[in-house]
Design a protein around this motif. Structure first.
Motif, PDB file in Angstrom:
ATOM      1  N   ALA A 274      36.227  24.437  51.339  1.00  0.00           N
ATOM      2  CA  ALA A 274      37.317  24.074  50.437  1.00  0.00           C
ATOM      3  C   ALA A 274      36.751  23.487  49.156  1.00  0.00           C
ATOM      4  O   ALA A 274      35.685  22.869  49.155  1.00  0.00           O
ATOM      5  CB  ALA A 274      38.270  23.082  51.106  1.00  0.00           C
ATOM      6  N   GLY A 275      37.475  23.683  48.071  1.00  0.00           N
ATOM      7  CA  GLY A 275      37.047  23.193  46.760  1.00  0.00           C
ATOM      8  C   GLY A 275      37.672  24.061  45.702  1.00  0.00           C
ATOM      9  O   GLY A 275      38.886  24.216  45.651  1.00  0.00           O
ATOM     10  N   GLY A 276      36.847  24.634  44.825  1.00  0.00           N
ATOM     11  CA  GLY A 276      37.353  25.566  43.840  1.00  0.00           C
ATOM     12  C   GLY A 276      37.313  25.031  42.434  1.00  0.00           C
ATOM     13  O   GLY A 276      36.729  23.983  42.136  1.00  0.00           O
ATOM     14  N   SER A 277      37.985  25.748  41.535  1.00  0.00           N
ATOM     15  CA  SER A 277      38.042  25.398  40.116  1.00  0.00           C
ATOM     16  C   SER A 277      39.462  25.639  39.629  1.00  0.00           C
ATOM     17  O   SER A 277      40.037  26.700  39.867  1.00  0.00           O
ATOM     18  CB  SER A 277      37.055  26.267  39.320  1.00  0.00           C
ATOM     19  N   GLY A 278      40.052  24.630  38.983  1.00  0.00           N
ATOM     20  CA  GLY A 278      41.427  24.752  38.524  1.00  0.00           C
ATOM     21  C   GLY A 278      42.447  24.594  39.633  1.00  0.00           C
ATOM     22  O   GLY A 278      43.555  25.120  39.556  1.00  0.00           O
TER      23      GLY A 278
ATOM     24  N   ALA B 135      31.176  49.351  35.164  1.00  0.00           N
ATOM     25  CA  ALA B 135      31.571  48.961  33.804  1.00  0.00           C
ATOM     26  C   ALA B 135      30.876  47.678  33.349  1.00  0.00           C
ATOM     27  O   ALA B 135      31.239  47.113  32.313  1.00  0.00           O
ATOM     28  CB  ALA B 135      33.083  48.782  33.734  1.00  0.00           C
ATOM     29  N   GLY B 136      29.901  47.206  34.120  1.00  0.00           N
ATOM     30  CA  GLY B 136      29.174  46.006  33.735  1.00  0.00           C
ATOM     31  C   GLY B 136      29.724  44.729  34.330  1.00  0.00           C
ATOM     32  O   GLY B 136      29.123  43.666  34.174  1.00  0.00           O
ATOM     33  N   TYR B 137      30.877  44.803  34.996  1.00  0.00           N
ATOM     34  CA  TYR B 137      31.421  43.636  35.684  1.00  0.00           C
ATOM     35  C   TYR B 137      30.700  43.472  37.022  1.00  0.00           C
ATOM     36  O   TYR B 137      30.121  44.420  37.554  1.00  0.00           O
ATOM     37  CB  TYR B 137      32.919  43.798  35.915  1.00  0.00           C
ATOM     38  N   GLY B 138      30.792  42.270  37.582  1.00  0.00           N
ATOM     39  CA  GLY B 138      30.139  42.063  38.867  1.00  0.00           C
ATOM     40  C   GLY B 138      30.461  40.695  39.431  1.00  0.00           C
ATOM     41  O   GLY B 138      31.331  39.979  38.935  1.00  0.00           O
ATOM     42  N   SER B 139      29.733  40.330  40.476  1.00  0.00           N
ATOM     43  CA  SER B 139      29.940  39.035  41.117  1.00  0.00           C
ATOM     44  C   SER B 139      28.681  38.607  41.846  1.00  0.00           C
ATOM     45  O   SER B 139      27.810  39.419  42.168  1.00  0.00           O
ATOM     46  CB  SER B 139      31.116  39.092  42.100  1.00  0.00           C
ATOM     47  N   ALA B 140      28.609  37.296  42.094  1.00  0.00           N
ATOM     48  CA  ALA B 140      27.510  36.727  42.869  1.00  0.00           C
ATOM     49  C   ALA B 140      28.080  35.656  43.786  1.00  0.00           C
ATOM     50  O   ALA B 140      28.886  34.832  43.363  1.00  0.00           O
ATOM     51  CB  ALA B 140      26.449  36.126  41.949  1.00  0.00           C
TER      52      ALA B 140
ATOM     53  N   PHE C 123      30.756  30.924  44.218  1.00  0.00           N
ATOM     54  CA  PHE C 123      31.171  32.281  43.865  1.00  0.00           C
ATOM     55  C   PHE C 123      31.441  32.339  42.368  1.00  0.00           C
ATOM     56  O   PHE C 123      32.132  31.491  41.821  1.00  0.00           O
ATOM     57  CB  PHE C 123      32.420  32.700  44.639  1.00  0.00           C
ATOM     58  N   LYS C 124      30.909  33.391  41.737  1.00  0.00           N
ATOM     59  CA  LYS C 124      31.137  33.584  40.300  1.00  0.00           C
ATOM     60  C   LYS C 124      31.302  35.071  40.044  1.00  0.00           C
ATOM     61  O   LYS C 124      30.516  35.888  40.529  1.00  0.00           O
ATOM     62  CB  LYS C 124      29.978  33.035  39.471  1.00  0.00           C
TER      63      LYS C 124
ATOM     64  N   GLU D  29      38.599  37.637  36.963  1.00  0.00           N
ATOM     65  CA  GLU D  29      37.544  36.618  37.051  1.00  0.00           C
ATOM     66  C   GLU D  29      38.194  35.250  36.908  1.00  0.00           C
ATOM     67  O   GLU D  29      38.908  34.997  35.941  1.00  0.00           O
ATOM     68  CB  GLU D  29      36.509  36.848  35.945  1.00  0.00           C
ATOM     69  N   ARG D  30      37.998  34.372  37.872  1.00  0.00           N
ATOM     70  CA  ARG D  30      38.691  33.080  37.895  1.00  0.00           C
ATOM     71  C   ARG D  30      37.742  31.896  37.739  1.00  0.00           C
ATOM     72  O   ARG D  30      38.057  30.786  38.165  1.00  0.00           O
ATOM     73  CB  ARG D  30      39.497  32.948  39.194  1.00  0.00           C
ATOM     74  N   GLY D  31      36.599  32.105  37.147  1.00  0.00           N
ATOM     75  CA  GLY D  31      35.660  31.012  36.932  1.00  0.00           C
ATOM     76  C   GLY D  31      34.795  30.751  38.154  1.00  0.00           C
ATOM     77  O   GLY D  31      34.998  31.323  39.227  1.00  0.00           O
ATOM     78  N   THR D  32      33.833  29.875  37.991  1.00  0.00           N
ATOM     79  CA  THR D  32      32.919  29.552  39.087  1.00  0.00           C
ATOM     80  C   THR D  32      33.616  28.704  40.140  1.00  0.00           C
ATOM     81  O   THR D  32      34.216  27.677  39.824  1.00  0.00           O
ATOM     82  CB  THR D  32      31.690  28.800  38.550  1.00  0.00           C
ATOM     83  N   GLN D  33      33.545  29.127  41.386  1.00  0.00           N
ATOM     84  CA  GLN D  33      34.178  28.432  42.499  1.00  0.00           C
ATOM     85  C   GLN D  33      33.092  27.761  43.344  1.00  0.00           C
ATOM     86  O   GLN D  33      32.139  28.426  43.780  1.00  0.00           O
ATOM     87  CB  GLN D  33      34.977  29.409  43.369  1.00  0.00           C
ATOM     88  N   VAL D  34      33.237  26.455  43.551  1.00  0.00           N
ATOM     89  CA  VAL D  34      32.287  25.699  44.371  1.00  0.00           C
ATOM     90  C   VAL D  34      33.065  25.068  45.523  1.00  0.00           C
ATOM     91  O   VAL D  34      34.012  24.311  45.291  1.00  0.00           O
ATOM     92  CB  VAL D  34      31.561  24.604  43.556  1.00  0.00           C
TER      93      VAL D  34
END
Length: 281
Positions: free
Chosen positions: A58-62, A225-230, A255-256, A268-273
């Motif tokens: 649990a956590g997240g951004s926004g 198209a150059g989009y991605g995730s990590a 997650f980013k 894309e919803r920003g970096t999630q911690v």
């Protein structure tokens, strides 16, 4: 009598010598870090076994969100069953299922934002001549469906064939590196026909660390198209393992990028911690 006393002394002496000569009982060997039991897809697993990591974070951004995953696989035939006696490759057939949910804890009524369901049917097993040249140690290949179970504009689904070779390297300090890229071809893409622009055609999976210590699992995706995730999952054991990959672990997930859920495959919803607990890693 003196003779009786002498006999007792001789008997006692023989007993002590026998006890001293008796070898110490062998203790149960500990699982060697990086040993057979730590393989990502072990060749000697029970019929029902762990598949992908299982966690709750649990956590997240926004806003506070929770993400949790449940996953297992089932081997369809026992190695000594009659079908396997007729055709030995049948021993590698599996059914798998993974469910990943994103739970919006900060919204009114705390709804589930999205859930991904991934049933699969695949074969996995050792590769003949593994360890020679670039041959992988293990191979998994088959069919997988993924959808979020919704209808209308929120519906998302894909069907694909995949192949996943697994390479494993051990280091002198007990650490292990496992590379398990998953390559796939889309059979259908439902209500998300451009998903390859954000997900691509491969998941680049890496697992590095010690089974009895810190372990990092990384998944990288690169769309056309150059989009991605990590995604990076870092964990540390809090208790003795129950068996390979299973126990209790403190868990940190980052997650980013695009597509944290099927519904958001092109967002894309920003970096999630997030932090939490895992039972399989």
């Amino acid at each position: 009598a003196e003779s009786t006393r002498l006999a007792l002394l001789i008997t006692a002496s023989d007993t002590i010598e026998a006890m001293q000569a008796r070898p110490e009982p062998e203790s149960t060997p500990a699982v060697k870090p990086g040993g057979t039991g730590s393989l990502l897809f072990s060749s000697d697993e029970p019929a029902l076994s762990a598949n992908e990591p299982m966690y709750f974070v649990a956590g997240g951004s926004g806003g506070i969100t929770a993400r949790f995953q449940f996953s297992f696989k089932y081997r369809l035939f026992d190695p000594d069953s009659l079908p396997v006696a007729w055709f030995s490759p049948l021993s590698g057939l599996h059914f798998g299922f993974t469910q990943t949910s994103l739970w919006d804890l900060s919204a009114d009524s705390a709804p589930f934002h999205d859930t991904s369901y991934r049933p699969s049917f695949f074969w996995q097993g050792a590769v003949p001549g593994s360890g020679i040249g670039l041959k992988p140690d293990l191979l998994r290949a088959g069919y997988e469906h993924e959808s979020n179970g919704k209808d209308g504009a929120s519906s998302r689904s894909i069907d694909m064939l995949f192949a996943q070779p697994i390479w494993r390297s051990e280091f002198d300090d007990g650490r292990t590196l496992i590379a398990a890229p998953k390559f796939y071809a889309y059979l259908s893409k439902g209500d998300n026909p451009d998903i390859q622009r954000y997900r691509g055609y491969a998941d680049w999976n890496f697992r590095y660390g010690r089974e009895d210590g810190w372990l990092a699992i990384t998944q990288l995706r690169q769309g056309t198209a150059g989009y991605g995730s990590a995604q990076v999952d870092l964990s540390y054991p809090l208790r003795r393992p129950l068996f390979a990959r299973t126990g209790g672990f403190a868990h940190l997930q980052l997650f980013k990028g695009y597509g944290e859920s099927m519904l958001d495959y092109n967002q894309e919803r920003g970096t999630q911690v997030r932090v939490g607990f895992s039972i399989v890693r």
